[in-house]
Design a protein around this motif. Structure first.
Motif, PDB file in Angstrom:
ATOM      1  N   LEU A 441     103.595  18.553  92.928  1.00 12.09           N
ATOM      2  CA  LEU A 441     103.145  19.485  93.340  1.00 12.09           C
ATOM      3  C   LEU A 441     103.589  19.205  94.350  1.00 12.09           C
ATOM      4  CD1 LEU A 441      99.183  18.320  93.669  1.00 12.09           C
ATOM      5  CD2 LEU A 441     100.230  19.983  93.099  1.00 12.09           C
ATOM      6  N   ASP A 442     103.709  20.648  95.911  1.00 13.82           N
ATOM      7  CA  ASP A 442     104.839  20.199  96.529  1.00 13.82           C
ATOM      8  C   ASP A 442     104.092  20.573  98.103  1.00 13.82           C
ATOM      9  OD1 ASP A 442     107.299  21.126  97.837  1.00 13.82           O
ATOM     10  OD2 ASP A 442     107.253  23.279  98.282  1.00 13.82           O
ATOM     11  N   VAL A 443     103.773  19.453  98.032  1.00 16.80           N
ATOM     12  CA  VAL A 443     102.587  18.908  99.293  1.00 16.80           C
ATOM     13  C   VAL A 443     104.020  18.620 100.317  1.00 16.80           C
ATOM     14  CG1 VAL A 443     100.747  18.983  97.915  1.00 16.80           C
ATOM     15  CG2 VAL A 443     101.923  16.673  98.043  1.00 16.80           C
ATOM     16  N   PHE A 450     108.090  10.337 102.100  1.00 15.31           N
ATOM     17  CA  PHE A 450     106.809   9.732 101.339  1.00 15.31           C
ATOM     18  C   PHE A 450     106.389  10.088 100.657  1.00 15.31           C
ATOM     19  CE2 PHE A 450     107.301  10.243 106.404  1.00 15.31           C
ATOM     20  CZ  PHE A 450     106.465   9.095 106.496  1.00 15.31           C
ATOM     21  N   GLY A 451     107.405  10.412  99.260  1.00 12.64           N
ATOM     22  CA  GLY A 451     107.001  10.250  97.736  1.00 12.64           C
ATOM     23  C   GLY A 451     106.758  11.744  97.148  1.00 12.64           C
ATOM     24  N   THR A 452     106.052  11.474  96.066  1.00 13.64           N
ATOM     25  CA  THR A 452     105.513  13.062  95.328  1.00 13.64           C
ATOM     26  C   THR A 452     103.895  12.738  94.888  1.00 13.64           C
ATOM     27  OG1 THR A 452     107.816  13.389  94.060  1.00 13.64           O
ATOM     28  CG2 THR A 452     106.181  14.533  93.326  1.00 13.64           C
ATOM     29  N   VAL A 453     103.278  13.862  95.312  1.00 19.76           N
ATOM     30  CA  VAL A 453     101.808  13.654  95.060  1.00 19.76           C
ATOM     31  C   VAL A 453     102.353  14.600  93.401  1.00 19.76           C
ATOM     32  CG1 VAL A 453      99.967  14.355  95.240  1.00 19.76           C
ATOM     33  CG2 VAL A 453     101.148  13.830  97.493  1.00 19.76           C
ATOM     34  N   TYR A 454     100.823  14.670  92.493  1.00 17.04           N
ATOM     35  CA  TYR A 454     101.230  15.426  90.819  1.00 17.04           C
ATOM     36  C   TYR A 454      99.311  14.855  91.381  1.00 17.04           C
ATOM     37  CZ  TYR A 454     102.083  10.105  89.093  1.00 17.04           C
ATOM     38  OH  TYR A 454     102.132   8.382  88.766  1.00 17.04           O
ATOM     39  N   VAL A 455      99.447  15.972  89.921  1.00 17.11           N
ATOM     40  CA  VAL A 455      97.653  15.624  88.871  1.00 17.11           C
ATOM     41  C   VAL A 455      98.308  16.005  87.889  1.00 17.11           C
ATOM     42  CG1 VAL A 455      96.774  16.835  91.293  1.00 17.11           C
ATOM     43  CG2 VAL A 455      97.797  18.774  89.062  1.00 17.11           C
ATOM     44  N   GLY A 478      92.830  13.710  86.436  1.00  8.46           N
ATOM     45  CA  GLY A 478      93.143  12.683  87.821  1.00  8.46           C
ATOM     46  C   GLY A 478      94.537  12.702  88.543  1.00  8.46           C
ATOM     47  N   ALA A 479      95.130  12.297  89.508  1.00  9.71           N
ATOM     48  CA  ALA A 479      96.217  12.443  90.212  1.00  9.71           C
ATOM     49  C   ALA A 479      96.488  11.094  90.777  1.00  9.71           C
ATOM     50  CB  ALA A 479      95.827  13.164  91.720  1.00  9.71           C
ATOM     51  N   GLY A 480      97.905  10.978  91.120  1.00 11.53           N
ATOM     52  CA  GLY A 480      98.787  10.110  91.393  1.00 11.53           C
ATOM     53  C   GLY A 480      99.665  10.166  92.466  1.00 11.53           C
ATOM     54  N   TRP A 481     100.499   8.831  92.758  1.00 12.27           N
ATOM     55  CA  TRP A 481     101.648   8.987  93.476  1.00 12.27           C
ATOM     56  C   TRP A 481     102.257   8.217  93.298  1.00 12.27           C
ATOM     57  CZ3 TRP A 481     102.572   5.246  96.975  1.00 12.27           C
ATOM     58  CH2 TRP A 481     103.919   5.246  97.607  1.00 12.27           C
ATOM     59  N   HIS A 482     103.932   8.884  93.480  1.00 12.29           N
ATOM     60  CA  HIS A 482     104.897   7.863  93.395  1.00 12.29           C
ATOM     61  C   HIS A 482     106.232   7.650  94.446  1.00 12.29           C
ATOM     62  CE1 HIS A 482     107.947  10.557  91.946  1.00 12.29           C
ATOM     63  NE2 HIS A 482     107.111  11.180  91.041  1.00 12.29           N
ATOM     64  N   MET A 483     106.448   7.489  94.592  1.00  8.97           N
ATOM     65  CA  MET A 483     108.096   6.776  95.899  1.00  8.97           C
ATOM     66  C   MET A 483     109.268   6.244  95.328  1.00  8.97           C
ATOM     67  SD  MET A 483     107.006   4.587  98.402  1.00  8.97           S
ATOM     68  CE  MET A 483     108.177   4.593  98.826  1.00  8.97           C
ATOM     69  N   ILE A 493     100.577   4.867  92.292  1.00 12.77           N
ATOM     70  CA  ILE A 493      99.450   4.556  91.989  1.00 12.77           C
ATOM     71  C   ILE A 493      98.692   5.683  91.610  1.00 12.77           C
ATOM     72  CG2 ILE A 493      99.168   2.738  93.402  1.00 12.77           C
ATOM     73  CD1 ILE A 493      97.964   4.460  95.200  1.00 12.77           C
ATOM     74  N   GLU A 494      97.584   5.877  90.774  1.00 10.94           N
ATOM     75  CA  GLU A 494      97.064   6.593  89.513  1.00 10.94           C
ATOM     76  C   GLU A 494      95.725   6.874  89.682  1.00 10.94           C
ATOM     77  OE1 GLU A 494     100.716   7.670  86.238  1.00 10.94           O
ATOM     78  OE2 GLU A 494      98.635   7.113  86.256  1.00 10.94           O
ATOM     79  N   PHE A 495      94.752   8.122  89.913  1.00  6.84           N
ATOM     80  CA  PHE A 495      93.586   7.791  89.947  1.00  6.84           C
ATOM     81  C   PHE A 495      93.277   8.591  89.338  1.00  6.84           C
ATOM     82  CE2 PHE A 495      94.437   6.678  94.396  1.00  6.84           C
ATOM     83  CZ  PHE A 495      93.583   5.460  94.612  1.00  6.84           C
ATOM     84  N   ASP A 496      92.128   8.326  88.073  1.00 10.39           N
ATOM     85  CA  ASP A 496      91.645   8.773  86.850  1.00 10.39           C
ATOM     86  C   ASP A 496      90.318   9.025  86.824  1.00 10.39           C
ATOM     87  OD1 ASP A 496      93.819  10.720  85.740  1.00 10.39           O
ATOM     88  OD2 ASP A 496      95.041   8.589  86.241  1.00 10.39           O
TER      89      ASP A 496
END
Length: 524
Positions: A441-443, A450-455, A478-483, A493-496
């Motif tokens: 996601l381009d958030v 600060f990393g990247t957010v994804y679904v 779910g979604a996740g974030w990585h740096m 980390i990820e949440f699903d």
């Protein structure tokens, strides 16, 4: 050097000499080895269990510790009193050449898995964690092949498996050609010193039609056809011959948790011009779980069929095979039918060992294929409806460890393949595998630090540990974030949300993910 070239050299600077000379990619040969182990041990209560282990080791893994290695692999039972004992995990070790051709090898394997409860009804493998330290002696011949003798210890903390034994095995050398951007002047390698890799990766769907004599361990008949999802790896042995490794997990047929891990030898040859080939293969390995009576665990199979290219100059192949599988020490056999797709990544390989060390390539002459190897820790917070096959409620969370691979398909879309096993739970032996995709996601476009957010979404199969997962099929969303704390390494980390398509097994998941980039060159 002429005065006309001096400004250009100064402009390039030392960090860009390789770019200016044309060799902007530096090649590195990574030495690997296949390690196959056979051992017989006492899992407790006077039982016997014979297991075969297969590992792929990454040699000289850490520059600070010469001789160190890390690997992935697993073990499966092929004879004895407790079939269905399959586990997979990681090895860390150290080796040193004591005299020419003779190596001392010390290592520790940690895996997750298990099998059906023993005859006394107890869960022999405890929480699912298995550890195996070893001390070994290996003799390597001039060809690179090696013979091994090991003294090992197998333990299942929390269970009743514990045994010391002698193991024997062999090793086969392998090499991986990696590439990275070069920042110094390096000599060029001739392209004819590189060859196309002959490996294939495949996914398939397999149907087993059990015979009338197929039984569960309690003696009840297996009346439904069994559907499996399969993952395969093939490696050319030269000419028409190839070696094959296959992992299959139940996705239907009222045997949740059934799994089979097979090795085989195959033969393929043209059937219709260059568009259709016929293929035949013999396979053997370990199978069990799902309360299927595979006896000591050995499964034998033979298949034949056809394969065809998915298009002109395509790296993709389609296959259709039929055959027969039998557990000679159990009450399980039947016809098999499989359809699948295979992809050849065609990584460049060196024709001779050492050809690529310290050499470079121009990036315009090759394509770069980027993957990411992941190590994951996941927890499953189960809904109150989750139960065992006996109807008993599962009150504890399940903690899993896994390995995965991610390949970039476009600027924002990535393909994801993962496999997990429980190491701390009341349902030791539970495992799952999943295939899916994630979308960046381009958030945070202005704050890349600060990393990247994804679904992400995955479709998978799971079972074992006497868990009621229905057919075994599930999906996650779910979604996740990585740096990227440093180049080539990611953490996130990820949440699903996990939902079983059948059965009583839903959960909320949380995962910690670590990833390492791996880039290799291939021909355009």
């Amino acid at each position: 050097m002429s005065r006309a070239h001096l400004p250009l050299t100064l402009l390039c600077g030392s960090a860009f000499v390789a770019l200016c000379s044309g060799q902007d990619l530096e090649l590195e040969e990574q030495e690997l080895r296949w390690r196959v182990i056979a051992e017989d041990f006492d899992p407790g209560n006077g039982d016997r269990l014979g297991a075969i282990g297969v590992h792929l080791d990454w040699l000289d893994a850490f520059d600070a510790l010469p001789g160190s290695y890390v690997g992935i692999g697993g073990y499966g039972s092929v004879y004895g009193d407790r079939a269905g004992a399959l586990h997979a995990g990681f090895t860390a070790g150290w080796r040193r050449e004591m005299r020419p051709g003779w190596w001392l090898d010390v290592g520790l394997y940690g895996g997750v898995g298990g099998g059906d409860p023993g005859a006394n009804g107890r869960g022999d493998w405890g929480s699912g964690l298995v550890v195996r330290p070893h001390v070994g002696l290996e003799h390597r011949f001039g060809s690179g092949l090696g013979l091994r003798l090991e003294y090992s210890r197998v333990d299942a903390p929390g269970g009743d498996v514990g045994s010391n034994q002698v193991a024997v095995g062999f090793t086969v050398p392998e090499r991986l050609l990696r590439s990275s951007w070069a920042f110094s002047e390096i000599p060029a390698i001739e392209l004819d010193q590189l060859i196309d890799g002959k490996g294939r990766i495949g996914l398939g769907a397999q149907l087993i039609v059990p015979s009338g004599g197929s039984r569960r361990r309690d003696g009840s008949p297996i009346s439904q056809n069994i559907a499996l999802t399969t993952g395969t790896v093939e490696r050319s042995l030269g000419g028409p011959w190839y070696a094959k490794a296959e992992l299959g997990m139940a996705a239907g047929g009222d045997v949740p948790g059934y799994v089979q891990a097979l090795l085989g030898l195959g033969l393929r040859s043209p059937l219709v011009m260059d568009s259709v080939d016929w293929r035949a293969e013999l396979l053997a390995g370990a199978a069990g779980g799902g309360r299927v009576d595979t006896g000591g665990g050995l499964l034998l199979g033979a298949r034949a069929g056809i394969e065809t290219s998915a298009g002109v100059d395509s790296d993709w192949r389609l296959r259709l095979t039929g055959g027969y599988a039998v557990a000679p020490d159990g009450a399980f056999d039947g016809f098999t039918l499989e359809a699948g797709v295979e992809w050849s990544p065609r990584p460049l390989e060196v024709a001779k060992k050492g050809d690529a060390e310290g050499r470079g390539l121009n990036s315009s002459d090759v394509e770069l294929d980027s993957w990411q190897l992941q190590i994951l820790g996941r927890s499953l917070a189960l809904d109150s409806s989750a139960v065992t096959l006996g109807g008993e409620r599962i009150n504890d969370d399940i903690y899993l460890v896994g390995i995965g691979g991610v390949r970039q398909l476009s600027q924002r879309i990535e393909l994801s393949l993962r496999a997990f096993g429980a190491f701390e739970s009341s349902v030791g032996g539970y495992r799952q595998a999943e295939l899916g995709a994630r979308y960046d996601l381009d958030v945070l476009p202005q704050l890349p630090e600060f990393g990247t957010v994804y679904v992400q979404a995955h479709l998978g199969v799971g079972g074992g540990g006497d868990v009621d997962t229905g057919s075994g099929l599930f999906h996650t969303l779910g979604a996740g974030w990585h740096m990227v704390p440093r180049s080539g390494f990611q953490a996130g980390i990820e949440f699903d949300t996990l939902h079983a398509l059948e059965g009583q097994f839903d959960a909320q998941t949380f995962a910690i993910v670590f990833g390492w980039d791996l880039t290799y060159p291939r021909r355009p």
